[in-house]
Design a protein around this motif. Sequence first.
Motif, short mmCIF file in Angstrom:
data_model
loop_
_atom_site.label_atom_id
_atom_site.label_comp_id
_atom_site.label_asym_id
_atom_site.label_seq_id
_atom_site.Cartn_x
_atom_site.Cartn_y
_atom_site.Cartn_z
N GLY A 81 45.78 35.37 37.09
CA GLY A 81 45.28 35.33 38.46
C GLY A 81 45.94 34.24 39.29
O GLY A 81 46.30 34.47 40.45
N LEU A 82 46.11 33.06 38.72
CA LEU A 82 46.75 31.97 39.45
C LEU A 82 48.19 32.30 39.78
O LEU A 82 48.70 31.96 40.86
N MET A 83 48.88 32.94 38.85
CA MET A 83 50.29 33.26 39.09
C MET A 83 50.45 34.35 40.15
O MET A 83 51.45 34.39 40.87
N GLU A 84 49.46 35.26 40.23
CA GLU A 84 49.51 36.26 41.30
C GLU A 84 49.42 35.59 42.66
O GLU A 84 50.05 36.02 43.63
N ALA A 85 48.64 34.51 42.72
CA ALA A 85 48.49 33.79 43.98
C ALA A 85 49.65 32.84 44.23
O ALA A 85 49.82 32.37 45.38
N ASN A 86 50.44 32.53 43.21
CA ASN A 86 51.55 31.58 43.34
C ASN A 86 52.80 32.15 42.68
O ASN A 86 53.32 31.58 41.71
N PRO A 87 53.33 33.25 43.18
CA PRO A 87 54.46 33.91 42.51
C PRO A 87 55.73 33.07 42.49
O PRO A 87 56.49 33.13 41.53
N VAL A 88 55.96 32.28 43.52
CA VAL A 88 57.18 31.48 43.57
C VAL A 88 57.17 30.47 42.43
O VAL A 88 58.17 30.32 41.69
N GLU A 89 56.06 29.77 42.25
CA GLU A 89 55.99 28.77 41.20
C GLU A 89 56.01 29.41 39.82
O GLU A 89 56.56 28.84 38.86
N ALA A 90 55.42 30.59 39.69
CA ALA A 90 55.44 31.30 38.41
C ALA A 90 56.87 31.59 37.98
O ALA A 90 57.26 31.35 36.83
N VAL A 91 57.67 32.12 38.89
CA VAL A 91 59.06 32.45 38.57
C VAL A 91 59.88 31.19 38.38
O VAL A 91 60.73 31.11 37.49
N VAL B 234 33.09 41.53 32.26
CA VAL B 234 34.15 42.36 31.71
C VAL B 234 34.73 43.17 32.85
O VAL B 234 33.99 43.77 33.64
N THR B 235 36.04 43.21 32.96
CA THR B 235 36.64 43.89 34.11
C THR B 235 36.55 45.40 34.02
O THR B 235 36.42 46.07 35.04
N ASP B 236 36.61 45.95 32.79
CA ASP B 236 36.52 47.41 32.64
C ASP B 236 36.02 47.72 31.23
O ASP B 236 36.49 47.12 30.26
N PRO B 237 35.07 48.63 31.07
CA PRO B 237 34.52 48.94 29.74
C PRO B 237 35.56 49.47 28.76
O PRO B 237 35.40 49.34 27.55
N ALA B 238 36.63 50.09 29.28
CA ALA B 238 37.64 50.70 28.40
C ALA B 238 38.78 49.76 28.07
O ALA B 238 39.70 50.14 27.33
N VAL C 255 32.96 43.99 36.33
CA VAL C 255 33.33 43.52 37.67
C VAL C 255 34.54 44.25 38.24
O VAL C 255 34.91 44.03 39.39
N GLY C 256 35.20 45.10 37.46
CA GLY C 256 36.36 45.83 37.96
C GLY C 256 37.67 45.11 37.70
O GLY C 256 37.71 43.88 37.61
N LYS C 257 38.73 45.89 37.59
CA LYS C 257 40.05 45.32 37.29
C LYS C 257 40.55 44.47 38.44
O LYS C 257 40.34 44.77 39.60
N ARG C 258 41.29 43.41 38.06
CA ARG C 258 41.97 42.61 39.05
C ARG C 258 43.32 43.22 39.38
O ARG C 258 43.81 44.09 38.67
N ALA C 259 43.91 42.73 40.42
CA ALA C 259 45.21 43.26 40.86
C ALA C 259 46.24 43.11 39.75
O ALA C 259 46.42 42.03 39.20
N HIS D 213 45.35 48.63 28.95
CA HIS D 213 45.82 48.47 27.57
C HIS D 213 47.18 47.78 27.59
O HIS D 213 48.10 48.21 28.31
N GLU D 214 47.31 46.73 26.81
CA GLU D 214 48.60 46.06 26.68
C GLU D 214 49.44 46.75 25.61
O GLU D 214 48.91 47.42 24.72
N GLU D 215 50.75 46.59 25.72
CA GLU D 215 51.67 47.17 24.75
C GLU D 215 52.55 46.05 24.19
O GLU D 215 52.71 45.00 24.81
#
Length: 694
Positions: free
Chosen positions: A398-408, A499-503, A565-569, A574-576
């Motif tokens: 979540g923090l990196m979505e709000a700060n993409p420049v610093e993440a990269v 929990v963001t999503d039951p599945a 609470v629903g998925k975040r952006a 499912h991760e791979e």
Amino acid sequence: MRRRPAALHFHRLAPLQALVDFVLAAGAYWLAFRMRFDLQHVSEASPKYSNLFNHTWYLVAASVVLAIWAFGGYHRSWRHTDGRSDFRTGQGVVVGLLLFLGVNGIFHPATSVSSTEGITTTYPPPSIYGLAIIAAIFLIIGVRVVVRSVDERRLLLGFSRRSAAKTALIVGAGEGGRLVLKEMLRNPQLGLRPIGFVDDDDAKLRTRVDGVRVNGRIEDLPRVIDELDPDQIIIAIPSAPGTLRADVLRAGRQRGVPVRTLPTVFELLQAGDGQVVRQVRDVRVEDVLGRDPVLMELDRVGSYLKDQVVLVTGAGGSIGSELCRQIARVGPRRLVILDHAEDNLFAIERELLDDRQVPEGAVASVIADVKEGDRIREVLAEHRPTTVFHAAAYKHVGLMEANPVEAVRNNSIATRLLTRLCGEAGVERFVLVSTDKAVTPATVMGASKALAELAVESAAQRWPDTRYSCVRFGNVLGSSGSVVPIFQRQIAKGGPVTVTDPAMTRYFMTIPEAVQLVIQAGSLGTTGEILVLDMGEPVAIMQLARDMIELSGLKPGEDIAIEVVGKRAGEKLHEELFNPFETPRATAADRIQRAERTLFTPATVEAMFDEIGLLVLEGDAHGVATKVAELQRVHRAAEGRTPALVPGAPGGGADGAAAAVTDAQPGHGATVPPVRADATGGLEPGANAYTGPL
């Protein structure tokens, strides 16, 4: 110092033990005479054999005691003997009587006079030896069994203690279960009384293990709990898989019975007398992950680090600090711990020096930022590490979505910088700590780590003398970015657990497992490889939330609410572990695979990073986010030979950049058959490289 033979060790009660055995051996010899001649007294035998007994009984007893001593029978208390000790004692009895046969022939303690043969040595009849062996084994081993039984409060006459101790049902009747049972019986101060076992070994069903009944299989646990009504359940199978622990935990929770578990086999072996049950702990969330733990021989897989200089970036973080702990066990000549957060760096430094007894000169603490090239160059020049583990990264999605420049800037560009500096400095090995979020990335954080993997692959081609590798794994339990500590805080506050999503599902591993893989990656395969742990089945986040609430002794939905609470952006259900364009390949290590894929040429990666670097310098967050989102399209185009735009042409990427791709043998740097991209994006034979958007 050389160890003395077992026979030369003496317990403080050894003289008393030897005296008891002496008396019992003499008594067995006396019984043998009585049974052989069917007499009330040995003196009633013929003068020949009566004289023999009177002159040899003490030699028989001394020979047996000497032989038992030679077999190590007096080097510990009889309370701590076991079946193996009893077997050695029996061997001593047999050898002792054979020794007496030789002594009798040498010293002639008893003789007889014959008119035909004169004076001859008198030997006992063979039957005397057989009867004496049987009687001596029965008496001498029997007294040891009695001592153990008294000590363990389990005499068959029923004077085992029945106190107000809590009753315990033990899961597993193997060696671990027997250890737990013995410690309970020997230490009444523990306040535990075993009332039964459950075990899946058919040979043990409806039998007794050290006097305690095996009441059924593990699948029968609900019935056994109802019948015995234990106060607690102890899982005594250190190697039990997570699925078994979860089943036991569920059966116990449904009936309100707390469940505890033994620690690892290594911890059991390290336990002293009276310590095993004290090390029994509550079941933790990592115990119910649903897969077997990944165990490696650290001394073997990390032997390449011994007597070397090792640098760990991000040493104060969850992964970095565990890397430092485990690398320190291998014995490097110097461990350079680097972090830009002084509090975290100070904490791991003091732990290494104070708690883990690492020599002070073997640890070098460096405060530095991996984004600062000049400072990192100074560190490499000063310490000249042979191996670098790059664990420094931003990981909160979540923090990196709000700060993409610093993440990269931190995750991608700094990694590219560090790989280049390590190659120029002649570092032998470079290992990047990556994440499964780099697979088909849907967030800025995931894309930044995917770019970091590209930087490592590119460096592997540019500096072949340095072995570069990436380690990719799922969520780490206990790390600051993991869902587990978030759930723990929410439960501690009384809920709700969100929990963001039951599945939603995620892969999980423990920090020690992750670090073992990272260390092993430095010695596996060839340069430029991406190594992935076989993490078993993904864990449902909803079930994880329920398990954690139950592990806290509460009921989901009643004591603690679970809120969706629903998925975040950008969050995926499912991760791979592998991208669609990657092929899993086996490695020399069990449960570790290699992701084989098409390699970009260094020129392609450099052009990509140059363009992204300009956007970062300009602080263009939207441009950075858009550019890193093209990463997957580039890979798919490279793998599938789909039409793509020429950089520098209308709609292309960086001016004049050649986005060359190698693929004939994916993952090994061979060149693709020549193709040409025209200005409209079509492909035609004849060009020397594949081109695509940057």
